[in-house]
Design a protein around this motif. Structure first.
Motif, PDB file in Angstrom:
ATOM      1  N   CYS A 308       0.802  -1.336   0.106  1.00 40.68           N
ATOM      2  CA  CYS A 308       0.172   0.049   0.145  1.00 40.68           C
ATOM      3  C   CYS A 308       0.897   1.182   0.132  1.00 40.68           C
ATOM      4  O   CYS A 308       0.713   2.248  -0.674  1.00 40.68           O
ATOM      5  CB  CYS A 308      -1.057  -0.117   1.168  1.00 40.68           C
ATOM      6  N   ASN A 312       0.913   4.252  -2.606  1.00 42.71           N
ATOM      7  CA  ASN A 312       1.136   5.548  -2.222  1.00 42.71           C
ATOM      8  C   ASN A 312       2.280   6.440  -2.552  1.00 42.71           C
ATOM      9  O   ASN A 312       2.353   7.568  -2.845  1.00 42.71           O
ATOM     10  CB  ASN A 312       0.683   5.661  -0.767  1.00 42.71           C
ATOM     11  N   PHE A 364      -8.602   3.292  -7.046  1.00 42.19           N
ATOM     12  CA  PHE A 364      -8.292   2.317  -5.957  1.00 42.19           C
ATOM     13  C   PHE A 364      -9.503   1.756  -5.122  1.00 42.19           C
ATOM     14  O   PHE A 364      -9.477   0.615  -4.799  1.00 42.19           O
ATOM     15  CB  PHE A 364      -7.273   3.165  -4.931  1.00 42.19           C
ATOM     16  N   ARG A 368      -9.236  -2.251  -5.524  1.00 49.66           N
ATOM     17  CA  ARG A 368      -9.024  -2.700  -4.264  1.00 49.66           C
ATOM     18  C   ARG A 368      -8.036  -3.745  -4.370  1.00 49.66           C
ATOM     19  O   ARG A 368      -6.939  -3.238  -4.766  1.00 49.66           O
ATOM     20  CB  ARG A 368     -10.340  -3.410  -3.734  1.00 49.66           C
ATOM     21  N   ALA A 372      -2.817  -5.708  -5.679  1.00 47.36           N
ATOM     22  CA  ALA A 372      -2.127  -6.583  -4.915  1.00 47.36           C
ATOM     23  C   ALA A 372      -1.103  -7.678  -5.660  1.00 47.36           C
ATOM     24  O   ALA A 372       0.056  -7.980  -5.360  1.00 47.36           O
ATOM     25  CB  ALA A 372      -2.725  -7.140  -3.556  1.00 47.36           C
ATOM     26  N   VAL A 385      -4.514  -6.458   1.847  1.00 48.27           N
ATOM     27  CA  VAL A 385      -4.354  -5.339   0.855  1.00 48.27           C
ATOM     28  C   VAL A 385      -5.652  -4.999   0.507  1.00 48.27           C
ATOM     29  O   VAL A 385      -5.968  -3.668   0.620  1.00 48.27           O
ATOM     30  CB  VAL A 385      -3.563  -5.485  -0.371  1.00 48.27           C
ATOM     31  N   LEU A 388      -7.165  -3.091   3.550  1.00 47.34           N
ATOM     32  CA  LEU A 388      -6.755  -1.786   3.516  1.00 47.34           C
ATOM     33  C   LEU A 388      -6.856  -0.657   2.551  1.00 47.34           C
ATOM     34  O   LEU A 388      -6.513   0.404   2.534  1.00 47.34           O
ATOM     35  CB  LEU A 388      -5.049  -1.808   3.787  1.00 47.34           C
ATOM     36  N   SER A 389      -7.212  -1.229   1.396  1.00 48.64           N
ATOM     37  CA  SER A 389      -7.314  -0.553  -0.045  1.00 48.64           C
ATOM     38  C   SER A 389      -8.302   0.935   0.209  1.00 48.64           C
ATOM     39  O   SER A 389      -8.059   2.116  -0.266  1.00 48.64           O
ATOM     40  CB  SER A 389      -7.992  -1.118  -1.149  1.00 48.64           C
ATOM     41  N   LEU A 392      -6.021   3.272   1.977  1.00 51.91           N
ATOM     42  CA  LEU A 392      -5.168   3.719   0.704  1.00 51.91           C
ATOM     43  C   LEU A 392      -5.751   4.613   0.038  1.00 51.91           C
ATOM     44  O   LEU A 392      -5.366   5.809  -0.255  1.00 51.91           O
ATOM     45  CB  LEU A 392      -4.743   2.541   0.091  1.00 51.91           C
ATOM     46  N   TRP A 449      -3.544   3.043  11.110  1.00 50.29           N
ATOM     47  CA  TRP A 449      -3.625   3.995   9.812  1.00 50.29           C
ATOM     48  C   TRP A 449      -4.847   4.938  10.079  1.00 50.29           C
ATOM     49  O   TRP A 449      -4.608   6.085   9.664  1.00 50.29           O
ATOM     50  CB  TRP A 449      -3.728   2.950   8.613  1.00 50.29           C
TER      51      TRP A 449
END
Length: 500
Positions: A308, A312, A364, A368, A372, A385, A388-389, A392, A449
């Motif tokens: 991620c 980023n 994104f 999603r 990855a 991932v 967490l997308s 992100l 995060w």
């Protein structure tokens, strides 16, 4: 005799122009005659002249590190771990200090260029070289004593040894930063940074070839990659120095001057506040990684987080390009004495960056976890991932605004104010809140995060408020006072030579 009188007349006119260079509201009368579309077109041309080359150059520089890491990854896991440790911790730490301190040059050069005090850009550049050279010497022990420092922190012996070896290879690269950061800011403040893009593209191509030649064909291994990386960092600097010294910037580079050693303490104070401001931002994500390393299933969490942050990081190259553009445009207009154009430039760069950020945000959210698989074959990591997308995507959206506001602060010379804002929002709100959400409430890496995103969000809102409430006419006066305080007359002999 006639020729001498003509030269004196021209000198008198030039001195008069330099004296009124930051005249109040310069050019704002003609501004009223332009339509909104014409103003927008003119401002966007000025914006992209700086932002375009800046984005491309940062992509190329980031590409050099990625390519080096890819070649080292095929040499061995210990070499890769050592390289990752040095580049993500030591180099980021040093980078933050040097880039932050160099950003003071962006304020001074941008405002001086707007005020038509062109010869001062060369003097400020030389002052910045002196300050950053001393700063680099102070950071140097970290790269000399890397192995014992890592042993002290409990790092694995083999990785500590390898990191120490790689850190010593990084020393010439560290000294390249003081030249590359300052030259980039000097050139982009006068919209002459296209040369940097050409050199960056050429160097990236050379680096790929040299890595292949030295590592695979000649079998030099780690030494081959690091030799290529050193050359990749220094070749553009030599090109930029040649461009500056041999006529590329005739108005702003008038040769070495003893004035570079004057008013150093004032520039040091601005450089220090700039350094603190940017360091606090650049180290923020490093703390996210460190906190994640203590989580349950840390390996999967770190793999997912690194993917991620890698994505980023690529997107941040665009945001940092807009940061540079915002700094240059605001500084130029404040130096020129135009508060209206400064405000228009801020709105234009913020909206442009936000539109691009929104496109990436939607992209994104839609794709999603599928992204990855570009980086991993692990289903568990891909699922992590995907989880967490959304964070992100929101990070990318915030990144489209927050760096622009930091750029505005650099252009206006507010670095010390923003440093206090960053300390409060990042380290008093964001990190403690992330620790509570991650460790106490059991949200793990997502909690950390989320907390840090809230810190960034609060910082963005505070900077929006400060920018909106600012009296920009007063900022013009502050810029004028700063430029007058540090102004040095160009020697008459130098002026005559330029007019001859």
């Amino acid at each position: 005799m006639y020729k001498e009188k003509m030269k004196e007349s021209l000198l008198s006119q030039q001195q008069h122009k330099e004296g009124e260079g930051e005249g109040e509201g310069e050019g704002e009368e003609g501004e009223e005659e332009l339509t909104f579309g014409e103003k927008l077109w003119r401002e966007n041309k000025k914006l992209w002249v700086v932002a375009g080359p800046s984005i491309f150059t940062r992509f190329s520089t980031f590409g050099i590190i990625v390519i080096s890491q890819a070649f080292i990854g095929h040499i061995g896991p210990t070499e890769l771990a050592g390289f990752a440790l040095v580049s993500t911790v030591l180099v980021r730490f040093a980078n933050g200090i040097l880039l932050g301190m160099a950003s003071a040059l962006e304020t001074l050069c941008g405002q001086s260029f707007g005020a038509k005090r062109y010869h001062m850009l060369g003097i400020y550049l030389q002052r910045s070289w002196i300050i950053l050279f001393i700063s680099t010497l102070m950071i140097l022990p970290l790269f000399i004593f890397t192995t014992p420092l890592l042993r002290l922190l409990g790092q694995d012996e083999s990785i500590a040894e390898m990191a120490g070896t790689i850190a010593k290879w990084y020393i010439p690269i560290m000294f390249s930063f003081m030249w590359s950061f300052t030259l980039q800011m000097y050139l982009q403040s006068q919209s002459r940074n296209l040369i940097i893009s050409y050199l960056a593209f050429a160097t990236l191509t050379i680096h790929i070839f040299l890595c292949w030649l030295l590592t695979i064909k000649l079998g030099l291994g780690l030494a081959g990659v690091m030799i290529s990386m050193i050359l990749a960092m220094w070749i553009p600097i030599l090109g930029q120095l040649g461009f500056v010294f041999f006529g590329g910037c005739p108005m702003t580079w008038t040769g070495f001057s003893s004035s570079a050693f004057e008013d150093l303490w004032e520039v040091v104070k601005l450089s220090l506040s700039s350094g603190v401001m940017l360091c606090l931002e650049l180290w923020y994500n490093t703390i996210l990684v460190l906190l994640t390393g203590h989580m349950k299933d840390a390996e999967i969490a770190l793999d997912a987080l690194s993917i991620c942050l890698n994505i980023n990081g690529w997107q941040m190259m665009i945001s940092v390009g807009f940061l540079s553009a915002a700094g240059v445009r605001v500084a130029n207009e404040l130096g020129a004495g135009s508060s209206k154009r400064a405000k228009f430039a801020i709105v234009n760069v913020a909206v442009t960056s936000l539109v691009l950020g929104t496109v990436f945000f939607i992209f994104f959210l839609l794709f999603r976890g599928n992204l990855a698989y570009v980086f991993t074959d692990s289903l568990k990591v891909a699922r992590a991932v995907a989880d967490l997308s959304s964070l992100l995507a929101f990070s990318i959206l915030l990144n489209s605004i927050q760096p622009v506001l930091s750029g505005v602060a650099i252009g206006a010379g507010w670095q010390s104010v923003v440093a206090y804002v960053n300390i409060t929002c990042y380290y008093i709100i964001g990190i403690p809140l992330g620790a509570v959400l991650g460790y106490v409430l059991g949200l793990h890496v997502k909690g950390i995060w989320i907390g840090m995103l809230i810190g960034t969000g609060v910082q963005t809102l505070v900077l929006i408020y400060i920018t909106k409430r600012t009296d920009w006419d007063k900022q013009v006066a502050i810029a004028r006072a700063r430029l007058n305080k540090w102004y040095k007359e160009r020697p008459a002999s130098d002026k005559t030579q330029q007019l001859a």
